[in-house]
Write a protein that holds these residues in place. Structure first.
Motif, PDB file in Angstrom:
ATOM      1  N   LYS A  52       0.880  -1.181   0.000  1.00 60.11           N
ATOM      2  CA  LYS A  52       0.000   0.000   0.000  1.00 60.11           C
ATOM      3  C   LYS A  52       0.911   1.223   0.000  1.00 60.11           C
ATOM      4  N   PRO A  53       0.358   2.406  -0.295  1.00 64.65           N
ATOM      5  CA  PRO A  53       1.223   3.605  -0.266  1.00 64.65           C
ATOM      6  C   PRO A  53       1.919   3.755   1.088  1.00 64.65           C
ATOM      7  N   ARG A  57       4.077  10.316   3.178  1.00 65.01           N
ATOM      8  CA  ARG A  57       4.859  10.723   2.012  1.00 65.01           C
ATOM      9  C   ARG A  57       3.898  10.976   0.860  1.00 65.01           C
ATOM     10  N   THR A  58       4.246  11.904  -0.013  1.00 66.14           N
ATOM     11  CA  THR A  58       3.462  12.147  -1.221  1.00 66.14           C
ATOM     12  C   THR A  58       4.079  11.337  -2.348  1.00 66.14           C
ATOM     13  N   HIS A  59       3.325  10.389  -2.883  1.00 70.76           N
ATOM     14  CA  HIS A  59       3.814   9.509  -3.945  1.00 70.76           C
ATOM     15  C   HIS A  59       3.594  10.159  -5.301  1.00 70.76           C
ATOM     16  N   ALA A  70      -4.420   5.260  -9.632  1.00 66.83           N
ATOM     17  CA  ALA A  70      -3.615   5.212  -8.411  1.00 66.83           C
ATOM     18  C   ALA A  70      -4.515   5.546  -7.228  1.00 66.83           C
ATOM     19  N   PRO A  71      -4.123   5.116  -6.040  1.00 68.50           N
ATOM     20  CA  PRO A  71      -4.912   5.471  -4.859  1.00 68.50           C
ATOM     21  C   PRO A  71      -5.004   6.983  -4.673  1.00 68.50           C
ATOM     22  N   GLU A  72      -6.025   7.388  -3.936  1.00 67.50           N
ATOM     23  CA  GLU A  72      -6.202   8.802  -3.612  1.00 67.50           C
ATOM     24  C   GLU A  72      -4.924   9.325  -2.956  1.00 67.50           C
ATOM     25  N   ASP A  73      -4.622  10.571  -3.184  1.00 71.27           N
ATOM     26  CA  ASP A  73      -3.445  11.238  -2.634  1.00 71.27           C
ATOM     27  C   ASP A  73      -2.137  10.864  -3.339  1.00 71.27           C
TER      28      ASP A  73
END
Length: 161
Positions: A52-53, A57-59, A70-73
């Protein structure tokens, strides 16, 4: 500042079949300490290798796939240049893989935080050569193998010469 963060074997092996080849808990802790609170840039396959992310951190995910979900954020871009352009200019940016993204990044990075694993492995992803006329080793911290770490390794910091 743009910093490459990687763990590579003596033969520059990074991974095989989209997975790490070794397990070094202290390296994971160092990676978390270095990258937490920052933008991390990676290729799609590297992102997909995470369960998971990663928290706090900002991916920024680089992919050629149109309409990649992609997942949210998480931010999705089509190139390294675009990835860097959407990161805050006044903050440190970390490039975390994989092999192709590392190769593209070597021309623009200011620093390399490398964990050198003292062994050789069969792999399908490799870290690019560090040319010592372009990079200067400024710090090295050796860690012998122990009950939690099957291999000797060193944390190495390089800055652009």
């Amino acid at each position: 500042m743009i910093t490459i963060v990687a763990a590579a074997a003596e033969n520059n092996a990074l991974g095989k079949d989209n997975d790490l080849i070794w397990h070094l808990p202290d390296d994971f802790k160092r990676f978390k300490q270095i990258t937490t609170g920052h933008h991390i840039i990676m290729g799609r396959k590297t992102f997909e290798s995470f369960p998971k992310p990663l928290p706090n951190r900002t991916h920024v995910i680089i992919t050629r796939q149109e309409n990649y979900k992609a997942p949210e954020d998480c931010l999705v871009v089509g190139s390294l240049e675009e990835a860097i352009s959407i990161c805050p200019k006044e903050e440190d940016i970390f490039i975390i893989g994989g092999g192709e993204i590392y190769s593209q990044s070597m021309k623009i990075a200011d620093k390399i935080e490398l964990t050198r694993v003292f062994a050789t492995f069969e792999a399908d992803a490799f870290f690019p050569e560090i040319h010592l006329e372009e990079w200067k080793l400024t710090n090295e911290e050796f860690h012998p193998k122990d009950e939690k770490h099957a291999f000797d390794f060193s944390y190495q910091t390089y800055v652009r010469a």
